[in-house]
Design an enzyme around this catalytic site. Structure first.
Site, PDB file in Angstrom:
ATOM      1  N   MET A   1       0.822  -1.202   0.000  1.00 27.45           N
ATOM      2  CA  MET A   1       0.000   0.000   0.000  1.00 27.45           C
ATOM      3  C   MET A   1       0.859   1.257   0.000  1.00 27.45           C
ATOM      4  O   MET A   1       0.494   2.270  -0.571  1.00 27.45           O
ATOM      5  CB  MET A   1      -0.902  -0.024   1.238  1.00 27.45           C
ATOM      6  CG  MET A   1      -1.681   1.238   1.500  1.00 27.45           C
ATOM      7  SD  MET A   1      -2.776   1.001   2.913  1.00 27.45           S
ATOM      8  CE  MET A   1      -2.540   2.527   3.776  1.00 27.45           C
ATOM      9  N   GLY A   2       2.026   1.198   0.643  1.00 30.26           N
ATOM     10  CA  GLY A   2       2.835   2.407   0.741  1.00 30.26           C
ATOM     11  C   GLY A   2       4.310   2.119   0.873  1.00 30.26           C
ATOM     12  O   GLY A   2       4.736   0.975   1.003  1.00 30.26           O
ATOM     13  N   VAL A   4       8.077   3.821   2.744  1.00 34.31           N
ATOM     14  CA  VAL A   4       8.675   4.773   3.676  1.00 34.31           C
ATOM     15  C   VAL A   4      10.047   5.146   3.127  1.00 34.31           C
ATOM     16  O   VAL A   4      10.872   4.276   2.857  1.00 34.31           O
ATOM     17  CB  VAL A   4       8.801   4.194   5.095  1.00 34.31           C
ATOM     18  CG1 VAL A   4       9.418   5.224   6.038  1.00 34.31           C
ATOM     19  CG2 VAL A   4       7.438   3.765   5.623  1.00 34.31           C
ATOM     20  N   LYS A  19       6.329   8.777   4.729  1.00 36.74           N
ATOM     21  CA  LYS A  19       5.496   7.599   4.432  1.00 36.74           C
ATOM     22  C   LYS A  19       4.485   8.024   3.375  1.00 36.74           C
ATOM     23  O   LYS A  19       3.708   8.962   3.592  1.00 36.74           O
ATOM     24  CB  LYS A  19       4.778   7.121   5.692  1.00 36.74           C
ATOM     25  CG  LYS A  19       3.866   5.917   5.450  1.00 36.74           C
ATOM     26  CD  LYS A  19       3.107   5.532   6.704  1.00 36.74           C
ATOM     27  CE  LYS A  19       3.964   4.715   7.634  1.00 36.74           C
ATOM     28  NZ  LYS A  19       3.152   4.111   8.725  1.00 36.74           N
ATOM     29  N   ASP A 119      -1.078  -4.540  17.297  1.00 31.87           N
ATOM     30  CA  ASP A 119      -0.102  -5.352  16.552  1.00 31.87           C
ATOM     31  C   ASP A 119       1.295  -5.176  17.129  1.00 31.87           C
ATOM     32  O   ASP A 119       2.271  -5.034  16.399  1.00 31.87           O
ATOM     33  CB  ASP A 119      -0.132  -4.966  15.066  1.00 31.87           C
ATOM     34  CG  ASP A 119       0.585  -5.996  14.184  1.00 31.87           C
ATOM     35  OD1 ASP A 119       0.651  -7.184  14.589  1.00 31.87           O
ATOM     36  OD2 ASP A 119       1.084  -5.631  13.117  1.00 31.87           O
TER      37      ASP A 119
END
Length: 508
Positions: A1-2, A4, A19, A119
């Site tokens: 999704m992304g 950094v 990010k 998490d």
């Protein structure tokens, strides 16, 4: 999704982390809008946790064209905690305990917001060169809240199975005690040199977290002090309410195994070349104080009236002020600026109470809207006493079984559930449901929401048989009235599937 990226702030002359969303992830306008909302929530949640153990958010660039979506954050020069776990090279007890103590202080600040990490694992904990521990990815908490208008949303299992608490595996309600279980898993791994449970597949890991007894640390490593072993086993208890009360208790029980202020660097830390996480305790800081009554509020959660009384405005002016407050409130709500929206209503409550009376319908409505926004924004500690006070006020005005009194009692119970007071929450929700059933249909919107909350709380407590008795007929009712594709029906179907996996029984 992304991604950094390491970047550079040319204005302030410092390195930063950026990010950003990958453009190829934005496959549709609807998905792009959803990612913008999630990114914004991540930035706001992370920015609200004011602690050196959480990377700071410096800026959020959310371009309306979606060409540029990124967060500018503090760059942490550190190594993941997982890199230090080695069965052949046990970590010094003081090193592992110092890491756990730093993580507990971070969680104390997060839980006060309140934000639950969900998490926590060695890969999400960085140890910087100076020994400071940084907890990453509180954004998971934001990403789970895909529907911020649903006040009683529960997260489906999301996280890393090796560190998931039993209630998280079951898909039940998550509380701060869920993070404490994960912290127990991490500390057990740091001291024992290997994960708490290992298995070839996810189902076996899920089963172990629900049923298997953790190996006492002194069976793995004889130099672990008995009270430290007891603390780890306490963190790893299956029932959320059987674990330590909060992170402050965990921190206090770790203190005896930490160096005292002014002590020299432990010999076991320096020669290995590892950073020294004990340094912060030789130059100490502590977790924030336990949450208490907010300043400027009395025991009922209402604004203090200690300030000098002002001449009461005429009713017409009072109504104009209320209308203006709601207009400003609505604009802030559209932008999801929940804290500021609650403040706007708070400023209108006291003048309205002076002009119209403390238990006037419009005044109570202002207070109820403020409490609802506090709940929606995650400020459960502030919302709880206000909902309780409102329930009493509505009981005096329109009777204890009236709709407004019922709603406020239910919302107070939901606040208690979010704060980990699950037994009290269940009792209150069941009491309200009994009243609703006496005055309305079992498939009314109010009854359905209460039955859903009760079932999910029972599931989180590991009371699967009782949860099944609540959720199974609720699912049948929803399918009959709203159809199987209804959002709540789909969620309950998933919970029932988990129950029927019989995770409490022997592994398949």
């Amino acid at each position: 999704m992304g991604d950094v990226w390491r970047a550079y702030d040319t204005v302030l002359d410092r390195p930063v982390a950026v990010k950003r969303i990958r453009q190829q992830s934005l496959t549709s306008p609807a998905l792009a809008e959803e990612f913008v909302k999630r990114f914004q929530r991540e930035a706001r949640i992370t920015a609200r946790i004011q602690h050196p153990g959480v990377p700071q958010v410096y800026d959020a660039v959310l371009d309306g064209s979606h060409d540029r979506l990124f967060l500018v954050m503090e760059l942490v020069d550190g190594v993941p905690l997982s890199a230090y776990v080695d069965p052949a090279r046990p970590l010094p007890v003081s090193w592992a305990v110092a890491v756990a103590a730093q993580v507990s202080t971070v969680l104390s600040y997060a839980h006060e917001v309140p934000v639950i990490h969900r998490d926590l694992k060695p890969g999400n904990v960085l140890v910087a060169r100076d020994g400071t521990v940084k907890v990453l990815d509180f954004g998971i908490a934001a990403i789970l809240r895909t529907d911020v208008t649903k006040l009683t949303a529960t997260g489906s299992p999301l996280g890393t199975y090796q560190y998931m608490a039993p209630e998280q595996v079951r898909g039940g309600r998550i509380t701060p005690q869920t993070d404490l279980y994960a912290l127990g898993c991490v500390l057990h791994e740091l001291l024992g040199g290997r994960p708490l449970f290992t298995a070839p597949g996810e189902y076996q890991l899920m089963h172990q977290h629900i049923n298997a007894a953790p190996t006492p640390l002194r069976q793995v490593r004889a130099d672990v002090p008995p009270p430290l072993e007891e603390l780890v086993l306490h963190l790893l208890r299956k029932a959320p309410e059987a674990r330590p009360a909060d992170t402050q208790e965990v921190y206090a029980r770790l203190l005896p195994f930490l160096p005292q202020p002014g002590e020299a660097e432990p010999e076991a830390v320096g020669p290995t070349g590892r950073p020294d996480p004990t340094a912060l305790f030789r130059r100490p800081y502590a977790p924030r104080e336990r949450g208490g009554r907010q300043q400027g509020q009395d025991a009922a959660g209402s604004p203090s009236t200690a300030s000098p009384a002002l001449p009461p405005p005429v009713p017409a002016q009072a109504q104009a002020d209320i209308d203006e407050a709601y207009e400003h409130f609505g604009a802030l709500l559209e932008e999801e600026r929940f804290s500021q929206a609650a403040e706007v209503l708070a400023e209108a409550i006291e003048p309205a109470a002076r002009a119209l009376g403390a238990e006037n319908r419009k005044v109570l409505e202002l207070r109820r809207n403020r409490a609802a926004i506090q709940l929606l924004g995650g400020d459960y500690r502030a919302a709880l006493p206000e909902f309780e006070a409102l329930a009493d006020a509505y009981a005096r005005v329109s009777g204890p079984t009236g709709a407004n009194a019922r709603e406020c009692r239910a919302q107070a119970a939901r606040c208690r559930a979010e704060l980990g007071q699950v037994t009290d929450a269940l009792s209150e929700l069941q009491s309200v449901l009994a009243v609703v059933r006496a005055v309305d249909s079992d498939v009314s919107e109010e009854a359905v929401e209460l039955r859903h909350d009760i079932g999910m709380l029972l599931l989180a407590q590991g009371r699967s048989a009782e949860a099944l008795k609540v959720l199974e007929p609720l699912h049948e009712d929803l399918c009959m009235v709203l159809g199987p594709d209804d959002e709540m029906a789909v969620e309950i179907a998933g919970a029932l599937a988990l129950i029927r996996l019989d995770l409490d029984g022997p592994p398949a």
